[in-house]
Design a protein around this motif. Structure first.
Motif, short mmCIF file in Angstrom:
data_model
loop_
_atom_site.label_atom_id
_atom_site.label_comp_id
_atom_site.label_asym_id
_atom_site.label_seq_id
_atom_site.Cartn_x
_atom_site.Cartn_y
_atom_site.Cartn_z
N MET A 121 11.96 3.44 4.02
CA MET A 121 11.47 4.06 2.79
C MET A 121 11.00 3.01 1.78
O MET A 121 10.13 3.29 0.95
N THR A 122 11.56 1.82 1.86
CA THR A 122 11.08 0.73 1.01
C THR A 122 9.63 0.40 1.35
O THR A 122 8.80 0.16 0.46
N LEU A 123 9.33 0.39 2.64
CA LEU A 123 7.96 0.13 3.09
C LEU A 123 7.03 1.26 2.64
O LEU A 123 5.92 1.00 2.14
N VAL A 124 7.45 2.50 2.83
CA VAL A 124 6.63 3.64 2.42
C VAL A 124 6.33 3.57 0.92
O VAL A 124 5.19 3.75 0.48
N SER A 125 7.36 3.28 0.14
CA SER A 125 7.20 3.20 -1.30
C SER A 125 6.22 2.10 -1.70
O SER A 125 5.36 2.29 -2.57
N SER A 126 6.34 0.95 -1.03
CA SER A 126 5.45 -0.17 -1.36
C SER A 126 4.01 0.14 -0.98
O SER A 126 3.07 -0.12 -1.75
N LEU A 127 3.80 0.72 0.20
CA LEU A 127 2.45 1.02 0.64
C LEU A 127 1.79 2.10 -0.22
O LEU A 127 0.55 2.15 -0.30
N SER A 128 2.58 2.93 -0.86
CA SER A 128 2.01 4.01 -1.67
C SER A 128 1.22 3.48 -2.86
O SER A 128 0.43 4.22 -3.46
N ARG A 129 1.40 2.19 -3.20
CA ARG A 129 0.61 1.63 -4.31
C ARG A 129 -0.88 1.67 -3.99
O ARG A 129 -1.71 1.74 -4.90
N HIS A 130 -1.22 1.64 -2.70
CA HIS A 130 -2.63 1.69 -2.32
C HIS A 130 -3.21 3.09 -2.47
O HIS A 130 -4.42 3.24 -2.60
N LEU A 131 -2.36 4.11 -2.42
CA LEU A 131 -2.81 5.46 -2.75
C LEU A 131 -3.12 5.55 -4.23
O LEU A 131 -4.14 6.10 -4.64
N ALA A 132 -2.23 4.98 -5.03
CA ALA A 132 -2.42 5.03 -6.49
C ALA A 132 -3.66 4.27 -6.92
O ALA A 132 -4.35 4.68 -7.87
N SER A 133 -3.97 3.19 -6.21
CA SER A 133 -5.14 2.38 -6.59
C SER A 133 -6.45 2.98 -6.09
O SER A 133 -7.52 2.57 -6.53
N GLY A 134 -6.36 3.93 -5.16
CA GLY A 134 -7.56 4.51 -4.57
C GLY A 134 -8.08 3.76 -3.36
O GLY A 134 -9.08 4.16 -2.76
N MET A 135 -7.41 2.68 -2.97
CA MET A 135 -7.83 1.91 -1.79
C MET A 135 -7.52 2.64 -0.49
O MET A 135 -8.14 2.39 0.54
N LEU A 136 -6.53 3.52 -0.53
CA LEU A 136 -6.08 4.24 0.66
C LEU A 136 -6.17 5.73 0.40
O LEU A 136 -5.73 6.21 -0.64
#
Length: 349
Positions: free
Chosen positions: A95-110
């Motif tokens: 879940m730490t990985l999921v939480s960290s990767l979610s920053r790319h959703l917020a930025s619009g990159m993902l």
């Protein structure tokens, strides 16, 4: 325009990404599947042998390294990221990985962060997944018969998976069911699976057995062509092909009687490689450019060789330049050998 966007992006380490990832056949690589672990709490008969030898934990990429590797691909144009296993939710700290990767959703990159799971851990983790940006998941479920489920998974408990699906839907996750078609095992259940899944607002995708890894059973004994399955289903349901895609290889039909979508993944009877936009990374940092080929590239070495990502980007570009046009899946009827030696659980779903 896409290239200029990529060249203007700095990654987490201040490196400017090179160009988007385009393979030799002009296909843009926009979908990355990442295995976070080769371990699983099931031993499905088409995926693993009963007595699997798992990788030493020291061989696995750390969660921080997985994050850095995924980010490198996102900076180079990947828009969809799927976490797989083994069973991804048994990886400690995932879940730490999921939480960290979610920053790319917020930025619009993902565009999308998702995962494929056997459902065993969803009762505990569904709400957390939703809170961390996951909106859609795939759950592998081949039967609604508890005894048969136990036989297919060797260790699994159907009630626990069904409770996990309940929890996922209650948390607001969109659930798609994946079912592997197994000759003489679940082929009589597909109408019931369709009605159950569609009755709960879930898509269902049927998948042909893939000849990967030695699993202790003959592939010919398991293999059921989906062309035959579809013909049988057409006797009961009205199936209308639709132009619906989720980024993967499934081709979809609308089931008139239920209103739901039914997907078919046919690596054996219908090669779907012409539109392949996917690559896979194992939990040790090995990049497979094609699920059905053995050619691979080590990304762990360049990842660990430098604090910057220039070496990593070059390794990715070189590997993608070798991406083949298609896979060579075939069931060896004479010798009963898998087409690919590595298990599906190692490659990443």
């Amino acid at each position: 325009m896409a290239e200029s966007r990529q060249n203007s992006v700095l990654d987490d380490r201040g490196n400017r990404a090179a160009t988007p990832i385009i393979d030799p056949f002009g296909r843009a690589i926009s979908y990355l599947r990442v295995s976070v672990t080769d371990r699983c709490d099931f031993r499905c008969v088409y995926c693993m042998s009963e007595n699997m030898a798992f990788l030493p934990k020291a061989d696995l990429l750390t969660l921080e390294e997985l994050d850095r590797l995924c980010t490198a691909f996102i900076v180079k144009g990947v828009r969809k990221l799927r976490l797989t296993g083994g069973e991804p939710l048994v990886r400690r700290g995932v879940m730490t990985l999921v939480s960290s990767l979610s920053r790319h959703l917020a930025s619009g990159m993902l565009d999308e962060l998702t995962l494929t799971t056997n459902g065993s851990q969803l009762s505990k983790m569904a709400s957390e997944l939703k809170d961390r940006g996951v909106r859609r998941i795939n759950v592998s479920l081949d039967t609604l018969d508890a005894e048969k489920f136990r036989a297919i998974t060797r260790w699994g408990e159907l009630d626990k998976v069904l409770a996990g699906i309940d929890a996922a839907q209650a948390a607001g996750l969109q659930v798609k069911i994946n079912a592997v078609a197994l000759k003489g095992v679940n082929e009589d259940e597909f109408p019931a699976l369709i009605e159950w899944a569609h009755g709960r607002g879930m898509d269902l995708t049927l998948i042909e057995v893939m000849p990967m890894g030695e699993v202790g059973e003959g592939r010919l004994d398991q293999y059921l062509p989906l062309s035959m399955v579809r013909a049988r289903l057409a006797e009961k349901f009205s199936l209308e092909d639709i132009d619906y895609r989720t980024g993967g290889p499934a081709r979809y039909a609308r089931v008139k009687e239920t209103g739901g979508r039914l997907g078919f993944i046919t690596p054996m009877t219908h090669n779907f490689c012409e539109s392949c936009n996917r690559v896979r990374i194992t939990c040790t940092g090995t990049l497979y450019m094609c699920l059905g080929q053995e050619d691979a590239a080590d990304l762990r070495a360049p990842l660990r060789a430098s604090e910057g990502n220039d070496l990593l980007y070059r390794a990715i570009d070189e590997a993608i330049s070798r991406k083949p046009k298609g896979h060579d899946f075939v069931i060896d009827r004479r010798h009963q050998r898998p087409a690919v030696v590595r298990h599906m659980s190692v490659t990443g779903g």
